[in-house]
Enzyme design. Structure first.
Site, mmCIF file in Angstrom:
data_model
loop_
_atom_site.group_PDB
_atom_site.id
_atom_site.type_symbol
_atom_site.label_atom_id
_atom_site.label_comp_id
_atom_site.label_asym_id
_atom_site.label_seq_id
_atom_site.Cartn_x
_atom_site.Cartn_y
_atom_site.Cartn_z
ATOM 1 C CE1 TYR A 1 -44.868 -66.964 17.947
ATOM 2 C CE2 TYR A 1 -42.905 -66.001 16.953
ATOM 3 C CZ TYR A 1 -43.979 -66.867 16.889
ATOM 4 O OH TYR A 1 -44.152 -67.640 15.767
ATOM 5 C CD GLU B 1 -46.221 -69.916 16.502
ATOM 6 O OE1 GLU B 1 -46.465 -69.224 15.518
ATOM 7 O OE2 GLU B 1 -47.097 -70.167 17.371
#
Ligand code: GDP
Ligand code: MN
Length: 380
Positions: free
Chosen positions: A101, A189
């Site tokens: 991530y 993101e």
């Protein structure tokens, strides 16, 4: 403002991030045609403005044209968290060794853009943050210096534990920071950023949100807007001179002034209720605004009580009362309302309201308590 994954991927590409090739499709036929461009595994991905599509069955791997078409047939029209899938993205599939991530957000605590990175990628980061916050590395970024090479590498090293890969990942983080700043983003993101068995790194999912107040200077981003129902309502309210933000509670609030609107929401929360919205009707004395505001409030199906909280300064309470009487005349609704008027011409306003039989109270806390009581009375 939110945008679809395919738009985020296009922005990522523009800034040189490694994103697999893809084709956006609106129908099964388009998927069939698009498959001519791919000669290996693909992924068919629902394009909806929510996360967790994988878990909901909206992301499917396909080995060939037949499988891709069958996946598209299942995904198109599917309901994901209340949204209907109207388009799918067909993209080259990559072999995944590990999912990471990497994201940038505005951190209100440090008052900076903050880089967040974790070796626990693929899953929803909110869950990681809740269960195992120590697995998320955070780096506040100084706006004057930006994300320096060594800082990005240090974070990347924590994820990859390998200098060569960390260098590659660091560049990705820096490009992400550049695009975040240049597009007036509030969230950027990559989840997951993946490592393949042959040590390549790919960004295979992208999520971006933008600062609505900056869209005036982001024409390209504004053009990507696909407003959902709630956003359309907010835009419509804005055009009528009202500031409206929909929330998830059941008590509709009509207030004048942003500060009082915030205080009203706090007060409802304090007594155990849940506000359905933020709504500031502004400082003018225009009864039509009250009619518009009332319409917006009761169009929210969750609303089962309304709290009107007016502190008259420039706004005159008798005008609000007139607007309310007019609104009740036009809008036939049996949602209970409690009114608190105070300040300029409050007495005149209250006298006008007497005829309507609406409950009126003196203070804000009484109004909040009454609104909660009314909302509970509505539940069957
Ligand atoms: P989300 O569920 O909405 O976040 O959608 P994602 O695009 O992140 O996809 C969900 C999951 O599907 C990923 O975390 C991967 O595990 C898997 N996935 C997506 N694309 C690929 C791919 O190209 N290859 C493989 N093997 N898995 C993929
Ligand atoms: Mn994802």
């Amino acid at each position: 403002m939110k945008i679809h994954e395919f738009h985020s991927r296009n922005i990522f590409r523009k800034y040189g991030l490694p994103v697999p090739n893809d084709v956006l499709c609106h129908s099964v036929e388009e998927v069939e045609k698009a498959m001519a461009k791919f000669d290996d595994m693909v992924v068919v991905k629902a394009q909806v403005l929510v996360g967790g599509r994988g878990k909901a069955g909206g992301v499917k791997l396909a080995k060939n044209k037949e499988e891709a078409v069958s996946a598209a047939r299942k995904i198109l029209g599917m309901d994901i968290k209340g949204l209907t899938v109207e388009k799918v993205l067909v993209t080259e599939a990559v072999d995944i060794e590990k999912e990471f991530y990497v994201g940038l957000i505005n951190d209100r605590n440090t008052k900076t853009v903050t880089l967040m990175a974790s070796a626990e990628g693929g899953v929803e980061i909110e869950e990681v943050a809740k269960e195992t916050p120590e697995l998320i590395h955070k780096l506040p970024i100084d706006p004057l210096i930006g994300l320096l090479d060594f800082q990005a590498r240090e974070v990347a090293m924590k994820l990859f534990g390998n200098v060569k890969l960390a260098r590659k990942a660091a560049v990705i983080m820096q490009k992400l920071y550049q695009l975040f700043v240049e597009t007036d983003s509030t969230i950027a993101e990559i989840n997951p950023l993946v490592l393949t068995p042959d040590h390549k790194i790919w960004a295979i999912d992208g999520k971006m949100n933008f600062d609505d107040n900056a869209l005036y200077r982001q024409a390209e981003i504004e053009a990507m807007r696909e407003a959902d129902e709630d956003e359309l309502k907010e835009i419509d309210a804005h055009e009528k001179g009202l500031s409206y933000v929909k929330l998830d509670g059941n008590i509709g609030c009509m207030v004048n002034g942003a500060g009082l609107a915030m205080a009203t929401m706090d007060m409802i929360k304090l007594y155990g209720g849940e506000p359905a919205n933020f709504l500031d009707i502004g400082g003018s004395s225009n009864p039509q605004k009250v009619v518009d505001a009332m319409n917006i409030l009761i169009s929210d199906k969750n609303v089962n009580a309304v709290m009107i909280n007016i502190f008259g300064g420039i706004t005159r309470c008798d005008d609000v009362a007139r607007g309310l009487i007019k609104a009740l005349d036009i809008i036939k609704s049996d949602i209970p309302i409690v009114v608190r008027l105070s300040g300029t011409n409050a007495e005149e306003g209250l006298a006008l309201l007497k005829e309507t039989g609406l409950p009126t109270v003196e203070t804000m806390s009484e109004a909040a308590k009454k609104a909660i009581e009314l909302s509970q009375g509505q539940k069957s």
